[in-house]
Design a protein around this motif. Structure first.
Motif, PDB file in Angstrom:
ATOM      1  N   UNK A   1       8.187  -1.263   4.571  1.00 54.46           N
ATOM      2  CA  UNK A   1       7.912  -0.376   3.445  1.00 54.46           C
ATOM      3  C   UNK A   1       8.458  -0.954   2.140  1.00 54.46           C
ATOM      4  N   UNK A   2       9.067  -2.136   2.212  1.00 56.70           N
ATOM      5  CA  UNK A   2       9.555  -2.853   1.027  1.00 56.70           C
ATOM      6  C   UNK A   2       9.207  -4.330   1.200  1.00 56.70           C
ATOM      7  N   UNK A   3       9.066  -5.060   0.079  1.00 55.15           N
ATOM      8  CA  UNK A   3       8.729  -6.483   0.182  1.00 55.15           C
ATOM      9  C   UNK A   3       9.829  -7.254   0.916  1.00 55.15           C
ATOM     10  N   UNK A   4      11.083  -6.789   0.797  1.00 57.59           N
ATOM     11  CA  UNK A   4      12.164  -7.515   1.476  1.00 57.59           C
ATOM     12  C   UNK A   4      12.044  -7.426   2.998  1.00 57.59           C
ATOM     13  N   UNK A   5      11.414  -6.342   3.495  1.00 56.18           N
ATOM     14  CA  UNK A   5      11.176  -6.249   4.944  1.00 56.18           C
ATOM     15  C   UNK A   5      10.159  -7.310   5.387  1.00 56.18           C
ATOM     16  N   UNK A   6       9.141  -7.500   4.541  1.00 56.63           N
ATOM     17  CA  UNK A   6       8.112  -8.507   4.859  1.00 56.63           C
ATOM     18  C   UNK A   6       8.762  -9.890   4.883  1.00 56.63           C
TER      19      UNK A   6
ATOM     20  N   UNK B   1     -12.000   0.710   8.620  1.00 62.28           N
ATOM     21  CA  UNK B   1     -11.925   0.489   7.168  1.00 62.28           C
ATOM     22  C   UNK B   1     -10.988   1.489   6.503  1.00 62.28           C
ATOM     23  N   UNK B   2     -10.376   1.016   5.412  1.00 57.62           N
ATOM     24  CA  UNK B   2      -9.540   1.927   4.636  1.00 57.62           C
ATOM     25  C   UNK B   2      -9.483   1.455   3.190  1.00 57.62           C
ATOM     26  N   UNK B   3      -9.379   2.422   2.269  1.00 58.45           N
ATOM     27  CA  UNK B   3      -9.178   2.115   0.852  1.00 58.45           C
ATOM     28  C   UNK B   3      -7.774   2.597   0.485  1.00 58.45           C
ATOM     29  N   UNK B   4      -6.845   1.651   0.298  1.00 62.16           N
ATOM     30  CA  UNK B   4      -5.456   2.040   0.058  1.00 62.16           C
ATOM     31  C   UNK B   4      -5.256   2.619  -1.338  1.00 62.16           C
ATOM     32  N   UNK B   5      -4.306   3.513  -1.474  1.00 61.23           N
ATOM     33  CA  UNK B   5      -4.035   4.134  -2.769  1.00 61.23           C
ATOM     34  C   UNK B   5      -2.874   3.425  -3.464  1.00 61.23           C
TER      35      UNK B   5
ATOM     36  N   UNK C   1       0.871  -1.186   0.000  1.00 57.53           N
ATOM     37  CA  UNK C   1       0.000   0.000   0.000  1.00 57.53           C
ATOM     38  C   UNK C   1       0.904   1.230   0.000  1.00 57.53           C
ATOM     39  N   UNK C   2       0.304   2.400  -0.123  1.00 55.73           N
ATOM     40  CA  UNK C   2       1.103   3.629  -0.132  1.00 55.73           C
ATOM     41  C   UNK C   2       1.690   3.934   1.248  1.00 55.73           C
ATOM     42  N   UNK C   3       1.110   3.366   2.317  1.00 52.09           N
ATOM     43  CA  UNK C   3       1.628   3.652   3.669  1.00 52.09           C
ATOM     44  C   UNK C   3       2.723   2.652   4.032  1.00 52.09           C
ATOM     45  N   UNK C   4       2.318   1.394   4.214  1.00 52.44           N
ATOM     46  CA  UNK C   4       3.247   0.299   4.514  1.00 52.44           C
ATOM     47  C   UNK C   4       2.629  -0.972   3.921  1.00 52.44           C
ATOM     48  N   UNK C   5       3.368  -2.066   3.862  1.00 55.73           N
ATOM     49  CA  UNK C   5       2.788  -3.327   3.384  1.00 55.73           C
ATOM     50  C   UNK C   5       1.815  -3.883   4.423  1.00 55.73           C
ATOM     51  N   UNK C   6       0.726  -4.499   3.933  1.00 58.37           N
ATOM     52  CA  UNK C   6      -0.262  -5.101   4.817  1.00 58.37           C
ATOM     53  C   UNK C   6      -0.255  -6.614   4.685  1.00 58.37           C
TER      54      UNK C   6
ATOM     55  N   UNK D   1       4.408  -8.159  -4.846  1.00 62.52           N
ATOM     56  CA  UNK D   1       5.424  -7.102  -4.992  1.00 62.52           C
ATOM     57  C   UNK D   1       4.765  -5.804  -5.458  1.00 62.52           C
ATOM     58  N   UNK D   2       5.139  -4.688  -4.848  1.00 63.06           N
ATOM     59  CA  UNK D   2       4.547  -3.417  -5.272  1.00 63.06           C
ATOM     60  C   UNK D   2       5.483  -2.239  -5.101  1.00 63.06           C
ATOM     61  N   UNK D   3       6.786  -2.509  -5.033  1.00 62.04           N
ATOM     62  CA  UNK D   3       7.740  -1.407  -4.898  1.00 62.04           C
ATOM     63  C   UNK D   3       7.740  -0.846  -3.487  1.00 62.04           C
ATOM     64  N   UNK D   4       8.313   0.355  -3.328  1.00 65.24           N
ATOM     65  CA  UNK D   4       8.420   0.893  -1.975  1.00 65.24           C
ATOM     66  C   UNK D   4       7.194   1.749  -1.643  1.00 65.24           C
ATOM     67  N   UNK D   5       6.794   1.692  -0.380  1.00 60.88           N
ATOM     68  CA  UNK D   5       5.621   2.447   0.093  1.00 60.88           C
ATOM     69  C   UNK D   5       6.035   3.894   0.267  1.00 60.88           C
ATOM     70  N   UNK D   6       5.416   4.811  -0.491  1.00 56.66           N
ATOM     71  CA  UNK D   6       5.981   6.168  -0.491  1.00 56.66           C
ATOM     72  C   UNK D   6       5.607   7.008   0.726  1.00 56.66           C
ATOM     73  N   UNK D   7       4.494   6.705   1.393  1.00 55.31           N
ATOM     74  CA  UNK D   7       4.164   7.486   2.602  1.00 55.31           C
ATOM     75  C   UNK D   7       5.093   7.077   3.748  1.00 55.31           C
ATOM     76  N   UNK D   8       5.220   5.783   3.971  1.00 51.90           N
ATOM     77  CA  UNK D   8       6.240   5.295   4.890  1.00 51.90           C
ATOM     78  C   UNK D   8       5.809   5.039   6.327  1.00 51.90           C
ATOM     79  N   UNK D   9       4.760   5.694   6.807  1.00 48.97           N
ATOM     80  CA  UNK D   9       4.196   5.325   8.116  1.00 48.97           C
ATOM     81  C   UNK D   9       2.709   4.994   7.920  1.00 48.97           C
TER      82      UNK D   9
END
Ligand code: TXA
Ligand code: MG
Length: 348
Positions: free
Chosen positions: A150-155, A117-121, A28-33, A168-176
């Motif tokens: 914030x990266x798949x490798x962290x997961x 609830x949330x709709x991720x960007x 997601x744009x914040x962090x991986x879920x 895989x979706x690249x790095x989460x740009x918001x970060x928190x």
């Protein structure tokens, strides 16, 4: 269990795993879920288990549209409709009163009468939810207590072998993680967790909102169950440094004298001004003075420096942003990671 990496080209395979009750992390744009179908109790339980998450800490449900949300809540308050219109998809989680006949798995809400609830960007994840056709739970895809990924490798670092896959979706740009606002008491909206979307951003749309009391006074108990746990903590000790390069030089000297390997997480500008002679490793928090960039890199920086210090006596010094209006989310995560330790201000 083998953890498979999926790409957007084989999103259908990831969707099938979820439909069959599996657990797949998503970007997601914040962090991986950490995803599982929110109406499948067995699948949701696997999410708690993989993370080692306490069962009294409810999960956020992710949808790909407002329509997907409606059957699960008792009603959509006007302020909720306005916030959705303004900020979904985006880093805003909204807590509503639950519709008890909606079929949501009981563990999602940990026994509460409210649901988040949330709709991720993030297009790949919106497509994944559409493909499954049901909402997905998505706590941050880290081991409970560790910094969010914030990266798949962290997961992979935290959950390899414990989950079925990672999209895989690249790095989460918001970060928190997202800002969480509770609208379950209609007359009294409360921000339970600060994020990139600020109190001011929200007030522009729905008028006055409060900050949960624990965000103003750290000694009070938070209303959001998750906020009471120790969070975002690397294994290495973390200390906040506020002030200019002379304070940083003092801090480096202080910990170097204690035979600690000193690592720094700070902006490029600060790093260029600090004496790095006794510094073991640095990580760039931002290229400018803006806290938005610092937010993006906070968790990846903590993880990177923590890995560099594995099995060694070391410390991570991190730049504080004490006087920035939009830094509440950043400082909230950093306070938790450091157990509220500020160089020169609290016992070090
Ligand atoms: O940005 C995010 O929100 C990420 C991405 C993956 O979407 N997700 C995330 O989930 O941060 P998690 O589970 O790590 O944090 C959810 C927070 C917790 O603090 C939890 O206690 C709170 O939301 N929460 C969930 N449902 C709640 C409810 N009904 N009432 C109060 N707090 C709730
Ligand atoms: Mg989390």
């Amino acid at each position: 269990m083998e953890t498979t990496i999926y790409h957007k080209e084989n999103l259908n395979d990831a969707a099938k795993i979820l439909e069959n009750g599996g657990v797949v992390a998503f970007p997601t744009e914040t962090v991986y879920g950490l995803g599982a179908v929110a109406t499948n109790e067995e699948a949701v339980k696997k999410v708690y288990e993989a993370k080692g998450r306490p069962s009294d800490n409810p999960l956020i449900v992710h949808v790909s549209s407002k329509e997907m949300l409606l059957p699960f809540i008792s009603d959509l308050p006007e302020k909720g409709a306005k916030l959705i219109e303004a900020y979904w998809p985006g880093p805003l989680t909204i807590i509503f009163n639950i519709d008890n006949n909606s079929g949501l798995a009981p563990s999602v809400t940990a026994g509460l009468q409210t649901v988040a609830f949330r709709m991720p960007n993030h297009q790949v994840t919106l497509d994944l939810i559409d493909e499954v056709g049901l909402p997905l739970v998505g706590p941050s895809a880290n081991t409970s207590g560790k910094p969010s990924p914030t990266l798949s490798k962290h997961v992979l670092h935290d959950l390899d072998g414990k989950i079925n896959g990672i999209l895989e979706g690249g790095s989460s740009h918001v970060g928190i993680e997202s800002t969480v606002i509770d609208l379950s008491d209609y007359s009294n909206p409360v921000i339970l967790r600060p994020g990139a979307l600020t109190k001011l951003d929200i007030e522009k749309i729905i008028g006055t909102v409060e900050l949960d009391q624990h965000l103003e006074n750290q000694t009070l108990t938070p209303k959001s169950p998750g906020m009471k746990y120790k969070h975002y903590s690397p294994d290495a000790k973390v200390v906040i440094v506020e002030g200019d390069s002379s304070t940083w030089n003092e801090a480096v000297e202080f910990y170097h004298q204690q035979a600690q390997l000193v690592t720094l997480l700070a902006s490029d500008i600060l790093l260029s001004e600090i004496n790095l002679e006794n510094v073991y490793k640095t990580y760039s928090l931002s290229k400018n003075t803006d806290v938005t960039q610092a937010m993006t890199h906070l968790f990846s920086g903590l993880r990177e420096l923590d890995s560099a210090l594995v099995n060694r006596e070391g410390i991570i010094l991190v730049q504080g942003y004490p006087n920035y209006d939009n830094a509440l989310g950043y400082m909230n995560r950093l306070f938790k990671a450091s157990s509220q330790t500020i160089f020169g201000k609290t016992p070090n």
